[in-house]
Design a protein around this motif. Structure first.
Motif, PDB file in Angstrom:
ATOM      1  N   GLY A 287       0.795  -1.222   0.000  1.00 10.40           N
ATOM      2  CA  GLY A 287       0.000   0.000   0.000  1.00 10.40           C
ATOM      3  C   GLY A 287       0.827   1.270   0.000  1.00 10.40           C
ATOM      4  O   GLY A 287       0.265   2.371   0.074  1.00 10.40           O
ATOM      5  N   LYS A 288       2.121   1.150  -0.061  1.00 12.31           N
ATOM      6  CA  LYS A 288       2.991   2.320  -0.045  1.00 12.31           C
ATOM      7  C   LYS A 288       4.034   2.185  -1.156  1.00 12.31           C
ATOM      8  O   LYS A 288       4.624   1.120  -1.339  1.00 12.31           O
ATOM      9  CB  LYS A 288       3.683   2.445   1.306  1.00 12.31           C
ATOM     10  N   ASP A 289       4.200   3.270  -1.935  1.00 12.69           N
ATOM     11  CA  ASP A 289       5.161   3.232  -3.041  1.00 12.69           C
ATOM     12  C   ASP A 289       6.594   3.295  -2.508  1.00 12.69           C
ATOM     13  O   ASP A 289       6.862   3.898  -1.467  1.00 12.69           O
ATOM     14  CB  ASP A 289       4.923   4.410  -3.982  1.00 12.69           C
ATOM     15  N   PHE A 290       7.500   2.668  -3.281  1.00 14.86           N
ATOM     16  CA  PHE A 290       8.917   2.794  -2.932  1.00 14.86           C
ATOM     17  C   PHE A 290       9.455   4.136  -3.443  1.00 14.86           C
ATOM     18  O   PHE A 290       8.834   4.795  -4.281  1.00 14.86           O
ATOM     19  CB  PHE A 290       9.739   1.629  -3.495  1.00 14.86           C
ATOM     20  N   HIS A 291      10.590   4.536  -2.940  1.00 13.66           N
ATOM     21  CA  HIS A 291      11.189   5.801  -3.350  1.00 13.66           C
ATOM     22  C   HIS A 291      11.661   5.697  -4.807  1.00 13.66           C
ATOM     23  O   HIS A 291      12.303   4.714  -5.185  1.00 13.66           O
ATOM     24  CB  HIS A 291      12.380   6.143  -2.458  1.00 13.66           C
ATOM     25  N   PRO A 292      11.352   6.688  -5.624  1.00  9.34           N
ATOM     26  CA  PRO A 292      11.803   6.638  -7.027  1.00  9.34           C
ATOM     27  C   PRO A 292      13.333   6.741  -7.105  1.00  9.34           C
ATOM     28  O   PRO A 292      13.960   7.473  -6.351  1.00  9.34           O
ATOM     29  CB  PRO A 292      11.121   7.852  -7.658  1.00  9.34           C
ATOM     30  N   PHE A 293      13.888   5.995  -8.029  1.00  9.25           N
ATOM     31  CA  PHE A 293      15.340   6.049  -8.263  1.00  9.25           C
ATOM     32  C   PHE A 293      15.581   5.822  -9.750  1.00  9.25           C
ATOM     33  O   PHE A 293      14.664   5.482 -10.510  1.00  9.25           O
ATOM     34  CB  PHE A 293      16.073   4.994  -7.416  1.00  9.25           C
ATOM     35  N   ARG A 294      16.826   6.009 -10.171  1.00 14.45           N
ATOM     36  CA  ARG A 294      17.182   5.862 -11.580  1.00 14.45           C
ATOM     37  C   ARG A 294      18.237   4.772 -11.752  1.00 14.45           C
ATOM     38  O   ARG A 294      18.869   4.340 -10.780  1.00 14.45           O
ATOM     39  CB  ARG A 294      17.709   7.193 -12.129  1.00 14.45           C
ATOM     40  N   SER A 295      18.439   4.357 -12.986  1.00 16.64           N
ATOM     41  CA  SER A 295      19.461   3.347 -13.270  1.00 16.64           C
ATOM     42  C   SER A 295      20.836   3.840 -12.826  1.00 16.64           C
ATOM     43  O   SER A 295      21.676   3.055 -12.350  1.00 16.64           O
ATOM     44  CB  SER A 295      19.487   3.020 -14.770  1.00 16.64           C
ATOM     45  N   TRP A 296      21.077   5.141 -12.974  1.00 13.25           N
ATOM     46  CA  TRP A 296      22.379   5.707 -12.605  1.00 13.25           C
ATOM     47  C   TRP A 296      22.654   5.526 -11.112  1.00 13.25           C
ATOM     48  O   TRP A 296      23.811   5.323 -10.718  1.00 13.25           O
ATOM     49  CB  TRP A 296      22.428   7.174 -12.999  1.00 13.25           C
ATOM     50  N   ASP A 297      21.615   5.574 -10.292  1.00 14.78           N
ATOM     51  CA  ASP A 297      21.805   5.379  -8.857  1.00 14.78           C
ATOM     52  C   ASP A 297      22.313   3.969  -8.555  1.00 14.78           C
ATOM     53  O   ASP A 297      23.184   3.771  -7.709  1.00 14.78           O
ATOM     54  CB  ASP A 297      20.493   5.635  -8.106  1.00 14.78           C
ATOM     55  N   VAL A 298      21.748   2.985  -9.250  1.00 15.83           N
ATOM     56  CA  VAL A 298      22.196   1.603  -9.062  1.00 15.83           C
ATOM     57  C   VAL A 298      23.622   1.431  -9.577  1.00 15.83           C
ATOM     58  O   VAL A 298      24.474   0.783  -8.936  1.00 15.83           O
ATOM     59  CB  VAL A 298      21.239   0.625  -9.761  1.00 15.83           C
ATOM     60  N   ILE A 299      23.894   2.013 -10.740  1.00 13.74           N
ATOM     61  CA  ILE A 299      25.229   1.904 -11.327  1.00 13.74           C
ATOM     62  C   ILE A 299      26.274   2.534 -10.414  1.00 13.74           C
ATOM     63  O   ILE A 299      27.375   1.999 -10.219  1.00 13.74           O
ATOM     64  CB  ILE A 299      25.253   2.565 -12.723  1.00 13.74           C
ATOM     65  N   THR A 300      25.959   3.679  -9.819  1.00  8.48           N
ATOM     66  CA  THR A 300      26.902   4.351  -8.922  1.00  8.48           C
ATOM     67  C   THR A 300      27.223   3.485  -7.717  1.00  8.48           C
ATOM     68  O   THR A 300      28.379   3.392  -7.275  1.00  8.48           O
ATOM     69  CB  THR A 300      26.331   5.700  -8.469  1.00  8.48           C
ATOM     70  N   ALA A 301      26.196   2.825  -7.167  1.00  7.62           N
ATOM     71  CA  ALA A 301      26.423   1.924  -6.027  1.00  7.62           C
ATOM     72  C   ALA A 301      27.292   0.732  -6.437  1.00  7.62           C
ATOM     73  O   ALA A 301      28.183   0.302  -5.682  1.00  7.62           O
ATOM     74  CB  ALA A 301      25.089   1.447  -5.472  1.00  7.62           C
ATOM     75  N   ILE A 302      27.042   0.193  -7.639  1.00 11.95           N
ATOM     76  CA  ILE A 302      27.849  -0.926  -8.135  1.00 11.95           C
ATOM     77  C   ILE A 302      29.295  -0.489  -8.339  1.00 11.95           C
ATOM     78  O   ILE A 302      30.235  -1.221  -8.004  1.00 11.95           O
ATOM     79  CB  ILE A 302      27.243  -1.475  -9.437  1.00 11.95           C
ATOM     80  N   GLN A 303      29.480   0.708  -8.855  1.00 12.45           N
ATOM     81  CA  GLN A 303      30.831   1.217  -9.068  1.00 12.45           C
ATOM     82  C   GLN A 303      31.608   1.290  -7.751  1.00 12.45           C
ATOM     83  O   GLN A 303      32.785   0.936  -7.687  1.00 12.45           O
ATOM     84  CB  GLN A 303      30.774   2.603  -9.719  1.00 12.45           C
ATOM     85  N   GLY A 304      30.944   1.737  -6.693  1.00 14.40           N
ATOM     86  CA  GLY A 304      31.598   1.778  -5.388  1.00 14.40           C
ATOM     87  C   GLY A 304      31.987   0.406  -4.888  1.00 14.40           C
ATOM     88  O   GLY A 304      33.055   0.215  -4.282  1.00 14.40           O
ATOM     89  N   GLY A 305      31.123  -0.594  -5.126  1.00 18.46           N
ATOM     90  CA  GLY A 305      31.450  -1.957  -4.709  1.00 18.46           C
ATOM     91  C   GLY A 305      32.608  -2.537  -5.498  1.00 18.46           C
ATOM     92  O   GLY A 305      33.469  -3.233  -4.944  1.00 18.46           O
ATOM     93  N   LEU A 306      32.659  -2.263  -6.824  1.00 18.35           N
ATOM     94  CA  LEU A 306      33.748  -2.786  -7.659  1.00 18.35           C
ATOM     95  C   LEU A 306      35.090  -2.207  -7.257  1.00 18.35           C
ATOM     96  O   LEU A 306      36.138  -2.857  -7.420  1.00 18.35           O
ATOM     97  CB  LEU A 306      33.462  -2.489  -9.133  1.00 18.35           C
ATOM     98  N   ALA A 307      35.087  -0.984  -6.752  1.00 25.29           N
ATOM     99  CA  ALA A 307      36.345  -0.364  -6.329  1.00 25.29           C
ATOM    100  C   ALA A 307      36.974  -1.089  -5.156  1.00 25.29           C
ATOM    101  O   ALA A 307      38.175  -0.921  -4.883  1.00 25.29           O
ATOM    102  CB  ALA A 307      36.105   1.104  -5.976  1.00 25.29           C
ATOM    103  N   MET A 308      36.205  -1.904  -4.459  1.00 27.56           N
ATOM    104  CA  MET A 308      36.710  -2.643  -3.302  1.00 27.56           C
ATOM    105  C   MET A 308      37.142  -4.069  -3.656  1.00 27.56           C
ATOM    106  O   MET A 308      37.475  -4.850  -2.765  1.00 27.56           O
ATOM    107  CB  MET A 308      35.630  -2.703  -2.213  1.00 27.56           C
ATOM    108  N   LEU A 309      37.155  -4.414  -4.946  1.00 32.81           N
ATOM    109  CA  LEU A 309      37.468  -5.788  -5.333  1.00 32.81           C
ATOM    110  C   LEU A 309      38.877  -6.208  -4.941  1.00 32.81           C
ATOM    111  O   LEU A 309      39.132  -7.390  -4.693  1.00 32.81           O
ATOM    112  CB  LEU A 309      37.286  -5.956  -6.846  1.00 32.81           C
TER     113      LEU A 309
END
Length: 551
Positions: A287-309
């Motif tokens: 009954g409650k919508d999730f917060h809107p986000f964009r593909s770039w937001d997901v990509i930015t988070a992935i980029q931060g994780g890859l930097a820790m490889l």
């Protein structure tokens, strides 16, 4: 005409010996100094990229180039020539260093050709009748000796001996007297004197070229001296060379790449594996919508994780520091012979700006147009192996898809790692004819001296020389690295490195993406289940031809 980047004024010296030079760079650079037949370059071609060796005219085989001559000339023209087509990036090596060595090899041969031209004029052109006769004899001898029939080779030697005997007889019983008599004697003798002089010049240069070839293949840092790339004043020829070297470096740093169907992404190799995580976007709170986000937001988070490889809880070495880049992939035809790099206000020095990348990532997910991929890349085995993992995020309707693909560019063909072999042949022993022994041959034989002396005056006009002796045409779209790369799967350790990189990258991508979804109020239960399934499957990963669709 604007180049997309600024050329600073003043003389600049291209630097060699930078830290990025690797075994792959030196192997390709060493080819500029080789002295074997140009047709051997066909051994290095792979299934997707084929070089073209244009043969010499049937009556002008004496003007044919060798591999180093044709290779250095072709690379210089293709990578520094005015109005050239765009190049494909050469991941895992420094193309500027290869071009510098091609320029250096060309300069060494040009100095040799200058001396040979002087010898040809003094001992050949001034005594043209005798020079033409000797040249005809050597041409016939070369043509006959190259036949597989052993009798033809023997006949060629007999022809040369017979002509020599006739020349001696001609000198003893000369039908002319006075000035023309002495000129006729000189016309017979001077071309032979010129041959001995030319042989000394050729041997000195051959030793220099072979020494550089062996040093580069062995890993030695041989400097490439290219004074022609240091402009003395604005507008001279060296200024154009400097500009093209700067353009070459800018193209190498470009974040724009090209997808050519089954060939894969040019410069990165074919796609050998693909994993998709796709589920519906559902709010974690009914009954409650999730917060809107964009593909770039997901990509930015992935980029931060890859930097820790490169970090690991156990001190076992692990990953080396990867290169993480946002790539813009442009589709081209499988049989396309050239590419066109993007231009405009969103491009600087062949590099697409961040805001344009972000727009493509968020908006161009369906239909025509370029696509965005986040890439993590390792250059291993001294540049002989390039592993690239690409990640893309798309949202269509209510479905989020995260796709991870693996690309691998294998080692250079073994041809480029060959060291110069000693020139020798096996002959039968005179008395023990059932046994053989090796006999050293001269570094530069008679035919090679004649070939170089005949080519030397024409090197000042390459189009005519190419028309007579043939030339080498590089495969298009051209890039130094991918044009002669083999598949890595024949090398066990290289294949292991490529396969092992997939699992940790996939898990880091999924973890970063799920964290972003959870922070924005998305139900990640189905995503987590699907991620666990993929995480299990990737442990048994095997390379496939993912870009060949059996439909």
């Amino acid at each position: 005409m604007t180049d997309g980047f600024d050329f600073s004024p003043g003389a600049q010296v291209p630097l060699s010996g930078a830290a990025g030079q690797t075994a792959a760079t030196y192997a390709l650079a060493a080819a500029a100094y080789r002295d074997d037949e140009v047709a051997r370059i066909k051994e290095a071609d792979n299934e997707w990229h084929q070089s073209e060796v244009k043969p010499p005219r049937p009556w002008a085989k004496i003007f044919r180039p060798l591999l180093g001559e044709a290779y250095s000339r072709a690379v210089i023209d293709r990578m520094l020539g005015a109005g050239r087509k765009p190049l494909i990036q050469s991941f895992g090596l420094e193309p500027q260093v290869v071009v510098e060595h091609c320029l250096a090899a060309h300069r060494i041969r040009r100095e040799r050709d200058n001396w040979l031209t002087a010898v040809t004029v003094l001992c050949g052109v001034l005594f043209l009748p005798g020079f033409l006769v000797w040249l005809l004899v050597f041409t016939l001898r070369t043509t006959m000796s190259r036949r597989e029939d052993k009798r033809a080779g023997l006949l060629a030697t007999l022809v040369l001996v017979a002509v020599g005997a006739l020349a001696v007889l001609f000198l003893i019983r000369l039908p002319f007297h006075g000035f023309w008599g002495w000129y006729a004697r000189a016309a017979v003798v001077m071309p032979v004197v010129g041959w001995f002089w030319a042989r000394q010049i050729c041997e000195r240069t051959a030793r220099d070229l072979r020494g550089r070839w062996e040093s580069l293949v062995s890993g030695g840092a041989v400097g490439a001296k290219i004074p022609e790339a240091v402009p003395g004043n604005p507008g001279d020829a060296a200024e154009q060379v400097r500009k093209e070297l700067a353009r070459l470096s800018a193209e190498q740093r470009s974040n724009s790449v090209f997808y050519a169907g089954p060939k894969g992404i040019l410069g990165m190799g074919t796609r050998w594996g693909s994993w998709q995580l796709a589920e519906d976007l559902v709010s974690a709170e009914p009954g409650k919508d999730f917060h809107p986000f964009r593909s770039w937001d997901v990509i930015t988070a992935i980029q931060g994780g890859l930097a820790m490889l490169e970090r690991t809880p156990i001190n076992t070495g692990g990953f080396t520091k990867p290169s993480i880049t946002h790539w813009i992939v442009t589709p081209i035809g499988e049989k396309a012979k050239e590419v066109s790099r993007p231009s405009g206000t969103d491009v600087e020095a062949y590099t697409i700006r961040t805001h344009a990348i972000q727009d493509i990532c968020n908006k161009q997910q369906f239909g025509s147009g370029d696509r965005h991929y986040l890439g993590v890349q390792w250059t291993l085995w001294d540049g002989h192996l390039v592993i690239t993992m690409l990640i893309t995020v798309t949202v269509l309707h209510e479905t989020l898809r995260i796709e991870v693909t693996g690309h691998a560019l294998g080692p250079l063909n073994p041809l480029f790692n060959e060291k110069p072999a000693a020139k020798e042949k096996e002959v039968q022993k005179p008395f023990r004819f059932w046994e053989t022994r090796k006999v050293k041959l001269p570094l530069v034989d008679t035919d090679e001296v004649v070939r170089l002396a005949a080519r030397a005056p024409l090197t000042w006009y390459p189009p005519l020389l190419n028309w007579l002796g043939g030339s080498l045409t590089l495969p298009e779209p051209f890039g130094l690295r991918h044009a002669w790369a083999d598949q890595p799967w024949r090398h066990r350790f290289m294949a292991d490195d490529a396969l092992r990189a997939a699992t940790p990258v996939l898990r880091v991508v999924h973890a970063a993406a799920l964290r972003t979804l959870r922070e924005n109020g998305v139900d990640v239960e189905k995503f987590g289940t699907r991620s666990s399934i993929l995480s299990g499957n990737v442990q048994d990963v095997i390379p496939k031809k993912a870009d060949v669709y059996d439909a």
